[in-house]
Design a protein around this motif. Structure first.
Motif, PDB file in Angstrom:
ATOM      1  N   THR A   9      26.689  49.458  17.013  1.00 47.05           N
ATOM      2  CA  THR A   9      27.228  48.589  18.061  1.00 47.05           C
ATOM      3  C   THR A   9      28.637  48.152  17.682  1.00 47.05           C
ATOM      4  OG1 THR A   9      25.007  47.776  18.556  1.00 47.05           O
ATOM      5  CG2 THR A   9      26.869  46.463  19.363  1.00 47.05           C
ATOM      6  N   ASP A  10      29.576  48.278  18.613  1.00 49.17           N
ATOM      7  CA  ASP A  10      30.976  47.947  18.333  1.00 49.17           C
ATOM      8  C   ASP A  10      31.143  46.472  17.992  1.00 49.17           C
ATOM      9  OD1 ASP A  10      31.445  50.538  18.983  1.00 49.17           O
ATOM     10  OD2 ASP A  10      32.384  50.141  20.921  1.00 49.17           O
ATOM     11  N   GLY A  11      32.145  46.213  17.136  1.00 48.05           N
ATOM     12  CA  GLY A  11      32.566  44.841  16.873  1.00 48.05           C
ATOM     13  C   GLY A  11      31.699  44.055  15.915  1.00 48.05           C
ATOM     14  N   ARG A  12      30.808  44.701  15.169  1.00 43.71           N
ATOM     15  CA  ARG A  12      29.958  43.972  14.231  1.00 43.71           C
ATOM     16  C   ARG A  12      30.707  43.722  12.912  1.00 43.71           C
ATOM     17  NH1 ARG A  12      24.452  44.514  16.021  1.00 43.71           N
ATOM     18  NH2 ARG A  12      24.628  43.819  18.185  1.00 43.71           N
ATOM     19  N   HIS A  13      30.338  42.647  12.236  1.00 49.59           N
ATOM     20  CA  HIS A  13      30.913  42.313  10.934  1.00 49.59           C
ATOM     21  C   HIS A  13      29.798  42.308   9.890  1.00 49.59           C
ATOM     22  CE1 HIS A  13      33.449  40.549   7.881  1.00 49.59           C
ATOM     23  NE2 HIS A  13      32.568  39.586   7.692  1.00 49.59           N
ATOM     24  N   LEU A  14      30.062  42.914   8.732  1.00 51.42           N
ATOM     25  CA  LEU A  14      29.073  43.027   7.667  1.00 51.42           C
ATOM     26  C   LEU A  14      29.551  42.262   6.437  1.00 51.42           C
ATOM     27  CD1 LEU A  14      28.547  46.923   7.838  1.00 51.42           C
ATOM     28  CD2 LEU A  14      27.573  45.175   9.332  1.00 51.42           C
ATOM     29  N   HIS A  15      28.649  41.482   5.836  1.00 45.55           N
ATOM     30  CA  HIS A  15      29.004  40.817   4.583  1.00 45.55           C
ATOM     31  C   HIS A  15      27.748  40.599   3.761  1.00 45.55           C
ATOM     32  CE1 HIS A  15      27.851  37.363   7.132  1.00 45.55           C
ATOM     33  NE2 HIS A  15      27.590  36.715   5.997  1.00 45.55           N
ATOM     34  N   ALA A  16      27.941  40.301   2.474  1.00 46.77           N
ATOM     35  CA  ALA A  16      26.833  40.033   1.564  1.00 46.77           C
ATOM     36  C   ALA A  16      26.640  38.532   1.427  1.00 46.77           C
ATOM     37  CB  ALA A  16      27.110  40.658   0.201  1.00 46.77           C
ATOM     38  N   LEU A  17      25.369  38.100   1.425  1.00 50.74           N
ATOM     39  CA  LEU A  17      25.059  36.678   1.282  1.00 50.74           C
ATOM     40  C   LEU A  17      23.713  36.533   0.588  1.00 50.74           C
ATOM     41  CD1 LEU A  17      25.734  33.687   1.968  1.00 50.74           C
ATOM     42  CD2 LEU A  17      24.433  34.017   4.089  1.00 50.74           C
ATOM     43  N   ARG A  18      23.755  35.996  -0.646  1.00 44.50           N
ATOM     44  CA  ARG A  18      22.534  35.666  -1.386  1.00 44.50           C
ATOM     45  C   ARG A  18      21.538  36.821  -1.440  1.00 44.50           C
ATOM     46  NH1 ARG A  18      21.726  29.653   1.353  1.00 44.50           N
ATOM     47  NH2 ARG A  18      23.650  28.738   0.507  1.00 44.50           N
ATOM     48  N   GLY A  19      22.052  38.007  -1.762  1.00 48.40           N
ATOM     49  CA  GLY A  19      21.179  39.165  -1.921  1.00 48.40           C
ATOM     50  C   GLY A  19      20.851  39.902  -0.646  1.00 48.40           C
ATOM     51  N   PHE A  20      21.499  39.549   0.459  1.00 48.59           N
ATOM     52  CA  PHE A  20      21.245  40.203   1.738  1.00 48.59           C
ATOM     53  C   PHE A  20      22.529  40.821   2.279  1.00 48.59           C
ATOM     54  CE2 PHE A  20      17.741  37.264   1.501  1.00 48.59           C
ATOM     55  CZ  PHE A  20      16.687  37.902   2.141  1.00 48.59           C
ATOM     56  N   LEU A  21      22.373  41.924   3.012  1.00 43.89           N
ATOM     57  CA  LEU A  21      23.434  42.414   3.889  1.00 43.89           C
ATOM     58  C   LEU A  21      23.226  41.706   5.227  1.00 43.89           C
ATOM     59  CD1 LEU A  21      24.530  46.076   4.602  1.00 43.89           C
ATOM     60  CD2 LEU A  21      24.166  44.447   6.430  1.00 43.89           C
ATOM     61  N   VAL A  22      24.240  40.975   5.657  1.00 44.13           N
ATOM     62  CA  VAL A  22      24.147  40.204   6.893  1.00 44.13           C
ATOM     63  C   VAL A  22      25.054  40.838   7.941  1.00 44.13           C
ATOM     64  CG1 VAL A  22      24.489  37.945   7.976  1.00 44.13           C
ATOM     65  CG2 VAL A  22      23.634  38.094   5.616  1.00 44.13           C
ATOM     66  N   VAL A  23      24.519  41.055   9.136  1.00 48.60           N
ATOM     67  CA  VAL A  23      25.271  41.628  10.252  1.00 48.60           C
ATOM     68  C   VAL A  23      25.511  40.521  11.275  1.00 48.60           C
ATOM     69  CG1 VAL A  23      25.310  43.409  12.036  1.00 48.60           C
ATOM     70  CG2 VAL A  23      24.126  43.838   9.867  1.00 48.60           C
ATOM     71  N   SER A  24      26.791  40.352  11.652  1.00 51.33           N
ATOM     72  CA  SER A  24      27.153  39.290  12.588  1.00 51.33           C
ATOM     73  C   SER A  24      27.941  39.856  13.749  1.00 51.33           C
ATOM     74  CB  SER A  24      27.997  38.218  11.890  1.00 51.33           C
ATOM     75  OG  SER A  24      27.314  37.682  10.781  1.00 51.33           O
ATOM     76  N   GLU A  25      27.857  39.157  14.875  1.00 51.96           N
ATOM     77  CA  GLU A  25      28.694  39.452  16.032  1.00 51.96           C
ATOM     78  C   GLU A  25      29.350  38.149  16.452  1.00 51.96           C
ATOM     79  OE1 GLU A  25      28.459  41.450  20.482  1.00 51.96           O
ATOM     80  OE2 GLU A  25      26.770  41.591  19.105  1.00 51.96           O
ATOM     81  N   GLY A  26      30.691  38.112  16.355  1.00 50.59           N
ATOM     82  CA  GLY A  26      31.372  36.835  16.503  1.00 50.59           C
ATOM     83  C   GLY A  26      30.996  35.965  15.317  1.00 50.59           C
ATOM     84  N   ARG A  27      30.491  34.798  15.560  1.00 49.63           N
ATOM     85  CA  ARG A  27      30.018  33.925  14.479  1.00 49.63           C
ATOM     86  C   ARG A  27      28.492  33.844  14.441  1.00 49.63           C
ATOM     87  NH1 ARG A  27      33.965  30.908  12.157  1.00 49.63           N
ATOM     88  NH2 ARG A  27      36.006  30.868  13.161  1.00 49.63           N
ATOM     89  N   GLN A  28      27.838  34.719  15.207  1.00 55.56           N
ATOM     90  CA  GLN A  28      26.387  34.670  15.326  1.00 55.56           C
ATOM     91  C   GLN A  28      25.744  35.785  14.491  1.00 55.56           C
ATOM     92  OE1 GLN A  28      24.648  32.333  17.137  1.00 55.56           O
ATOM     93  NE2 GLN A  28      22.755  33.200  16.313  1.00 55.56           N
ATOM     94  N   GLU A  29      24.837  35.417  13.604  1.00 58.95           N
ATOM     95  CA  GLU A  29      24.108  36.419  12.835  1.00 58.95           C
ATOM     96  C   GLU A  29      23.120  37.141  13.742  1.00 58.95           C
ATOM     97  OE1 GLU A  29      20.664  36.509   9.406  1.00 58.95           O
ATOM     98  OE2 GLU A  29      22.335  35.101   9.110  1.00 58.95           O
ATOM     99  N   VAL A  30      23.101  38.489  13.638  1.00 52.48           N
ATOM    100  CA  VAL A  30      22.184  39.276  14.465  1.00 52.48           C
ATOM    101  C   VAL A  30      21.149  40.019  13.622  1.00 52.48           C
ATOM    102  CG1 VAL A  30      23.819  39.549  16.358  1.00 52.48           C
ATOM    103  CG2 VAL A  30      23.792  41.235  14.510  1.00 52.48           C
ATOM    104  N   GLY A  31      21.295  39.979  12.302  1.00 50.34           N
ATOM    105  CA  GLY A  31      20.306  40.640  11.456  1.00 50.34           C
ATOM    106  C   GLY A  31      20.687  40.584   9.997  1.00 50.34           C
ATOM    107  N   ARG A  32      19.685  40.747   9.126  1.00 51.89           N
ATOM    108  CA  ARG A  32      19.938  40.807   7.693  1.00 51.89           C
ATOM    109  C   ARG A  32      18.884  41.689   7.027  1.00 51.89           C
ATOM    110  NH1 ARG A  32      19.626  35.244   4.750  1.00 51.89           N
ATOM    111  NH2 ARG A  32      21.232  34.694   6.301  1.00 51.89           N
ATOM    112  N   VAL A  33      19.302  42.346   5.938  1.00 50.83           N
ATOM    113  CA  VAL A  33      18.428  43.247   5.199  1.00 50.83           C
ATOM    114  C   VAL A  33      18.640  42.981   3.712  1.00 50.83           C
ATOM    115  CG1 VAL A  33      17.809  45.650   4.737  1.00 50.83           C
ATOM    116  CG2 VAL A  33      18.696  45.007   6.980  1.00 50.83           C
ATOM    117  N   PRO A  34      17.581  42.872   2.905  1.00 51.32           N
ATOM    118  CA  PRO A  34      17.766  42.716   1.457  1.00 51.32           C
ATOM    119  C   PRO A  34      18.554  43.889   0.884  1.00 51.32           C
ATOM    120  CG  PRO A  34      15.493  42.245   2.068  1.00 51.32           C
ATOM    121  CD  PRO A  34      16.144  42.830   3.288  1.00 51.32           C
TER     122      PRO A  34
END
Length: 307
Positions: A9-34
């Motif tokens: 999906t276009d425009g997603r942002h990926l970052h690491a947080l406390r052992g998770f890969l976190v996927v965000s759109e804008g400032r809203q988290e849409v998913g996370r994976v260990p």
């Protein structure tokens, strides 16, 4: 089970947080994976951004980040520089391996690939006796290019006389591209984890290919993608849809029967890369542990991946 994370999906942002890969759109988290559960991250979408911390966290776990073109073929891969405690010695052995050893290893890989192709055809009820005859003709280094001769027989029997394998095409070719990307990522990770350098291939030697060794080792596994693609097409799936992506991602957990019992494809890839490292260290091609061709029952089980 290790997971394939696909960003489509276009425009997603990926970052690491406390052992998770976190996927965000804008400032809203849409998913996370260990992070420890990830086998590969595959990015198809436009405008995707990610943090350096995430790439470092993935590299520390030998998890490849794969960037794909519109045809779902990989164009760039990020992998760690350090992958194994004996990396220096293994890379030296890999670099110093002689051509006779490399040719013997390639012969074994070609034989395994042709037998897998035959297994896929036989599971569909297609006579594949000619493929065993081709296997007997494979010599060290495959100077007669029996691999290509097998492919010319294989694709028409599998996909029909009108099919042409084209990396730049859509439809069935796009599905194949995506499935091969999944397995190529898996093998690239296995190669690095075994302490080998992915750009030093056995047979593939394109100067612009940073993952030549992964491309060598993925060959026997490719018919799994072919078989699943055929089943997807039979269900009317002509493009790389989310359900198709989930089905291909499930391939890494598919059980295969080997000498030591049943293991998933991911474990077979790891065992293959580790055994190749031993081949380089000992100079003996007999150390190579290639996956056995799947049985018709195992190939029939691919249908469960589409549910």
């Amino acid at each position: 089970m290790e997971r394939i994370v696909d960003i489509a999906t276009d425009g997603r942002h990926l970052h690491a947080l406390r052992g998770f890969l976190v996927v965000s759109e804008g400032r809203q988290e849409v998913g996370r994976v260990p992070l420890d559960d990830i086998a590969a991250v595959i990015v198809h979408a436009h405008g995707t951004t990610w943090t350096t911390n995430l790439v470092v966290a993935l590299a520390e776990r030998a998890v490849p980040m794969v960037l794909c073109a519109a045809n779902h073929a990989p164009v760039a891969v990020c992998l760690p520089l350090d992958g194994h405690h004996g990396q220096n010695a293994r890379m030296r052995a890999q670099w110093e391996a002689g051509r006779p050893l490399a040719k013997q290893l390639w012969r074994e890989i070609v034989i395994a690939k042709i037998r897998w192709q035959a297994a896929v055809l036989e599971a569909r009820g297609t006579e594949a006796g000619a493929f065993e005859m081709l296997v007997r003709r494979v010599r060290s280094g495959d100077p007669d290019n029996i691999e290509a001769q097998a492919a010319r027989r294989y694709w028409p029997l599998l996909m029909g006389e009108e099919f042409r394998r084209d990396r730049d095409a859509g439809g069935a070719n796009g599905l194949l591209n995506y499935g091969y990307t999944i397995l190529r990522s898996l093998l690239a990770r296995s190669v690095v984890a075994a302490g080998l350098h992915p750009s030093i291939g056995i047979h593939h030697a394109n100067r612009g290919n940073a993952f030549a060794l992964a491309d060598d080792l993925v060959e026997p596994f490719r018919p799994l993608v072919d078989a699943l693609t055929l089943q997807l097409l039979a269900q009317g799936c002509q493009e790389v849809t989310p359900p198709a992506k989930r089905a291909f991602a499930g391939l890494i957990a598919l059980d295969l029967t080997g000498e030591n019992g049943t293991t998933p494809v991911s474990a077979a890839a790891t065992r293959l890369a580790q055994s190749l490292a031993r081949c380089f260290e000992t100079g003996n091609s007999n150390e190579l542990v290639l996956p056995r061709p799947p049985s018709p029952i195992e190939l029939t089980g691919l249908g469960a991946l589409m549910t």
